[in-house]
Design a protein around this motif. Sequence first.
Motif, PDB file in Angstrom:
ATOM      1  N   TRP A   1      55.202  56.331  29.522  1.00 34.12           N
ATOM      2  CA  TRP A   1      54.788  57.720  29.333  1.00 34.12           C
ATOM      3  C   TRP A   1      53.315  57.803  28.934  1.00 34.12           C
ATOM      4  N   LEU A   2      52.947  57.126  27.835  1.00 35.99           N
ATOM      5  CA  LEU A   2      51.596  57.276  27.305  1.00 35.99           C
ATOM      6  C   LEU A   2      50.558  56.597  28.198  1.00 35.99           C
ATOM      7  N   GLY A   3      50.830  55.373  28.646  1.00 41.42           N
ATOM      8  CA  GLY A   3      49.890  54.715  29.545  1.00 41.42           C
ATOM      9  C   GLY A   3      49.799  55.405  30.886  1.00 41.42           C
ATOM     10  N   GLY A   4      50.935  55.937  31.357  1.00 38.68           N
ATOM     11  CA  GLY A   4      50.911  56.683  32.606  1.00 38.68           C
ATOM     12  C   GLY A   4      50.062  57.936  32.511  1.00 38.68           C
ATOM     13  N   LEU A   5      50.020  58.558  31.317  1.00 36.97           N
ATOM     14  CA  LEU A   5      49.177  59.745  31.142  1.00 36.97           C
ATOM     15  C   LEU A   5      47.709  59.405  31.373  1.00 36.97           C
ATOM     16  N   ALA A   6      47.278  58.264  30.826  1.00 33.69           N
ATOM     17  CA  ALA A   6      45.882  57.864  31.021  1.00 33.69           C
ATOM     18  C   ALA A   6      45.582  57.623  32.495  1.00 33.69           C
TER      19      ALA A   6
ATOM     20  N   GLY B   1      62.178  60.671  32.588  1.00 30.23           N
ATOM     21  CA  GLY B   1      63.116  59.598  32.250  1.00 30.23           C
ATOM     22  C   GLY B   1      62.687  58.840  31.010  1.00 30.23           C
ATOM     23  N   SER B   2      61.364  58.613  30.852  1.00 30.81           N
ATOM     24  CA  SER B   2      60.867  57.916  29.668  1.00 30.81           C
ATOM     25  C   SER B   2      61.146  58.710  28.406  1.00 30.81           C
ATOM     26  N   VAL B   3      60.948  60.023  28.465  1.00 33.68           N
ATOM     27  CA  VAL B   3      61.211  60.861  27.294  1.00 33.68           C
ATOM     28  C   VAL B   3      62.697  60.823  26.929  1.00 33.68           C
ATOM     29  N   ALA B   4      63.560  60.834  27.938  1.00 30.53           N
ATOM     30  CA  ALA B   4      64.998  60.754  27.663  1.00 30.53           C
ATOM     31  C   ALA B   4      65.353  59.443  26.967  1.00 30.53           C
ATOM     32  N   VAL B   5      64.774  58.346  27.448  1.00 27.10           N
ATOM     33  CA  VAL B   5      65.030  57.042  26.824  1.00 27.10           C
ATOM     34  C   VAL B   5      64.455  56.999  25.417  1.00 27.10           C
ATOM     35  N   LEU B   6      63.246  57.517  25.231  1.00 28.63           N
ATOM     36  CA  LEU B   6      62.639  57.550  23.903  1.00 28.63           C
ATOM     37  C   LEU B   6      63.493  58.343  22.925  1.00 28.63           C
ATOM     38  N   THR B   7      64.048  59.452  23.383  1.00 26.58           N
ATOM     39  CA  THR B   7      64.882  60.276  22.501  1.00 26.58           C
ATOM     40  C   THR B   7      66.133  59.522  22.075  1.00 26.58           C
TER      41      THR B   7
ATOM     42  N   VAL C   1      55.458  64.050  18.665  1.00 27.52           N
ATOM     43  CA  VAL C   1      56.160  63.940  19.948  1.00 27.52           C
ATOM     44  C   VAL C   1      56.542  65.321  20.463  1.00 27.52           C
ATOM     45  N   VAL C   2      56.983  66.203  19.565  1.00 23.60           N
ATOM     46  CA  VAL C   2      57.331  67.568  19.978  1.00 23.60           C
ATOM     47  C   VAL C   2      56.095  68.276  20.526  1.00 23.60           C
ATOM     48  N   ALA C   3      54.951  68.063  19.875  1.00 20.40           N
ATOM     49  CA  ALA C   3      53.706  68.655  20.380  1.00 20.40           C
ATOM     50  C   ALA C   3      53.374  68.124  21.774  1.00 20.40           C
ATOM     51  N   MET C   4      53.581  66.823  21.981  1.00 14.76           N
ATOM     52  CA  MET C   4      53.346  66.246  23.301  1.00 14.76           C
ATOM     53  C   MET C   4      54.254  66.870  24.350  1.00 14.76           C
ATOM     54  N   LEU C   5      55.513  67.091  23.969  1.00 16.40           N
ATOM     55  CA  LEU C   5      56.446  67.697  24.914  1.00 16.40           C
ATOM     56  C   LEU C   5      56.024  69.118  25.266  1.00 16.40           C
ATOM     57  N   GLY C   6      55.487  69.850  24.271  1.00 19.99           N
ATOM     58  CA  GLY C   6      55.007  71.201  24.558  1.00 19.99           C
ATOM     59  C   GLY C   6      53.862  71.193  25.551  1.00 19.99           C
ATOM     60  N   VAL C   7      52.918  70.273  25.360  1.00 19.37           N
ATOM     61  CA  VAL C   7      51.806  70.172  26.309  1.00 19.37           C
ATOM     62  C   VAL C   7      52.305  69.686  27.665  1.00 19.37           C
TER      63      VAL C   7
ATOM     64  N   LEU D   1      44.906  65.400  29.327  1.00 19.00           N
ATOM     65  CA  LEU D   1      44.028  64.835  28.305  1.00 19.00           C
ATOM     66  C   LEU D   1      44.473  65.245  26.905  1.00 19.00           C
ATOM     67  N   ILE D   2      44.877  66.508  26.744  1.00 15.42           N
ATOM     68  CA  ILE D   2      45.380  66.957  25.439  1.00 15.42           C
ATOM     69  C   ILE D   2      46.641  66.182  25.068  1.00 15.42           C
ATOM     70  N   GLU D   3      47.493  65.972  26.051  1.00 14.22           N
ATOM     71  CA  GLU D   3      48.706  65.188  25.819  1.00 14.22           C
ATOM     72  C   GLU D   3      48.360  63.763  25.396  1.00 14.22           C
ATOM     73  N   SER D   4      47.283  63.221  25.959  1.00 14.76           N
ATOM     74  CA  SER D   4      46.865  61.862  25.604  1.00 14.76           C
ATOM     75  C   SER D   4      46.351  61.794  24.172  1.00 14.76           C
ATOM     76  N   VAL D   5      45.655  62.848  23.719  1.00 15.95           N
ATOM     77  CA  VAL D   5      45.179  62.884  22.335  1.00 15.95           C
ATOM     78  C   VAL D   5      46.364  62.856  21.369  1.00 15.95           C
ATOM     79  N   ALA D   6      47.403  63.647  21.676  1.00 13.87           N
ATOM     80  CA  ALA D   6      48.609  63.617  20.841  1.00 13.87           C
ATOM     81  C   ALA D   6      49.256  62.234  20.881  1.00 13.87           C
ATOM     82  N   ALA D   7      49.143  61.556  22.025  1.00 13.66           N
ATOM     83  CA  ALA D   7      49.721  60.211  22.138  1.00 13.66           C
ATOM     84  C   ALA D   7      49.030  59.237  21.191  1.00 13.66           C
ATOM     85  N   VAL D   8      47.711  59.387  21.006  1.00 12.76           N
ATOM     86  CA  VAL D   8      46.994  58.517  20.069  1.00 12.76           C
ATOM     87  C   VAL D   8      47.535  58.711  18.654  1.00 12.76           C
ATOM     88  N   ALA D   9      47.801  59.965  18.282  1.00 10.95           N
ATOM     89  CA  ALA D   9      48.372  60.229  16.957  1.00 10.95           C
ATOM     90  C   ALA D   9      49.742  59.569  16.812  1.00 10.95           C
ATOM     91  N   VAL D  10      50.537  59.596  17.879  1.00  9.93           N
ATOM     92  CA  VAL D  10      51.853  58.954  17.843  1.00  9.93           C
ATOM     93  C   VAL D  10      51.704  57.453  17.610  1.00  9.93           C
TER      94      VAL D  10
END
Length: 679
Positions: A366-371, A395-401, A434-440, A513-522
């Motif tokens: 998920w996160l590397g694919g975003l980049a 699918g990655s989000v489902a597995v992560l959950t 993670v919830v913020a990432m899902l919103g973006v 890109l915004i989603e990637s910034v949230a990924a760094v926080a994760v």
Amino acid sequence: MLTAALPNPTTRRRIVGLLGLLGAVLALLLAGAGPASAHATLQSTDPAQNSVVATAPQAVTLTFSESVSLSGDSVRVLDPAGKAVDGGNPAHADGKDNTARVGLNSGLANGTYTVAWRAVSEDSHPIGGAFTFSIGAPSDTSVSTTALSGAEADGVVAALYGTGRTVAYGAFALLVGAAAFVLACWPAGAAQRAVQRLLMTGWVALLVSTVAVLMLRGPYERGSGVGQAFDLSLVRATLDERIGTALAARLLLLAASGVFLSLLVGQLGQLGQPAPAARPEEADDARASGDARTAEEAEEAELRQLERRAAERPQHETRLGLGVAGLVLAIALSATWVGADHASVGIQVWLALPLGMLHLIAMALWLGGLAAMAVGLRHGIGAAAAERFSKVAFGSVAVLTATGIYQSWRGLGSWSALTDTEYGRLLLVKTGCVVAMLGVAWISRAWLARLRAAPAEAEAARPVEAPEPVAVAAHSDDPVRQAQLDRQRAARASAGRDRGLTPTRAGLRRSVLIESVAAVAVLVVTTMLTNSPPGRVASEIAAAGTANGATAPAPGVPAPQTVPGQTMELKLPYDTKGRTPNAKGTATVTLNPARTGPNEVHLSLDGVDGKPVEVPEVELAFTLPDRDLGPLPVPLTAEGPGRWSGTAQLPLAGNWVVSVQVRSSEIDQTTEIKQLKIG
């Protein structure tokens, strides 16, 4: 007759050899993972904590709940004046990995001695604490808090070590996620220099951070300065530990991943972008439209379609072989984390290990694919590739959950640990990120829908090359030539900045890109989680000084501050839920002089009517949870009905927990606790 070109024999041998190497390293790494309790705890000592022995012992022995790694100063014994009286170089007693023993000097005088210890638990986390025992009779002790630094690491070393671990997580996500994005979503991206730089950045960052963590591990465990990072003896000691084995395996896997990246870029980059597949209805249109095409033309169109499929087959087979090798590589790399962290110890290790690896890989996809997606949008990726990544991300989000819920249950142990422990609070912060990432991500899906709805933007865009400069003056009086010059300047200014970026693509890229910034926080919070004791363990440590049924002090309530030299009185109401007259009342603990060292303690039990009550059993103990010190039981001497006295040794300043266990009958008992700040 059409035949599909297979990858050459050299390529096949490299892929097979790579798979064999990855499998061997993975098996070696996970072979030693076995069940244990997360974060070792001190179970018993010889001499016993807070005990008084008649003669000086020859050695001090500590027994832990799981295997521990020792260093030359893991166990120190200090006399009342603070002088070391141990022989140094502690070792495991009788070959048992869950013990530590250090010899003592001969001719020790009477008095109170303090034992300070530090070790590395099986899940690779440093632990430490202290306790006291007395020879002949208790005495004053001048041992300072600095001398008992516990498991605290040097501030600079801890910051660098944490940064290295965070970078390693991010580099793993970038390396695995970008490679998976190229294989599954955008094979033509392997020929893009920006994608190649992304892959190389992930590989180099993971290599550098792994070496840094390996060198900093020794100073981090021993609380020494950053200058000790270049001490080869500490590096060798780290390699003998489980985490050292994991880091060494990671370096070997990075060598294998270098071969994998060369194959990925070399094979897919040479094959390039496949020709657009002919639509199935083309042949039908050709047959139905006799005016436009003859039957021979229709057959020729079908032949061209078969040729396209045959031309694409080598790429499909190459992607399949590289995909299998990449999957094994990702599993093996993820094992270097879970094989030496929380997942490798505790309950259900057999399930936690594979789910931990699955969690890391899903995170990376998920996160590397975003980049990689952000780079692809910058270089004209098509809507079809973006749609494929959207499915991978879902699918990655489902597995992560699913795996995250299991890891939370395994690490927390109770709902209260969510707010009462550092691990639980960090987990809440990570969940929020993670919830913020899902919103973006939801906004990104809306942009993707717009991209699919715009046929002109949905196709992969070819890079726009800057036109060759026209040999004209910077300014011309000829309006036609001046207009040509202005267009050239505008084209050159936009080339390289807006290649393939239509308004819809630009909006999708911004949300990615915004989603990637949230990924760094994760990633940052994830690193902090791995450095914190699981909530289940933290709760057990906090309750170490209490028996079953004890309740923790209310969070945020400050402990009463003692005044050195003055008597401190604590009142603890109790209720054993029994029916006897002594089942309910108040326990009063007085402490004098209420400072570090020996303290005279008096305990009294009074019923609801204020009169002393007798009980079959009462116990008093002191615990310092922040330093994992205790429980230190206080031997009590009866002085009459409901009255006891004793001596408590409190070697360190801090927020102590006083626990009083009262048993009013054979089956009715309770434990009450209260905080007390010393120093």
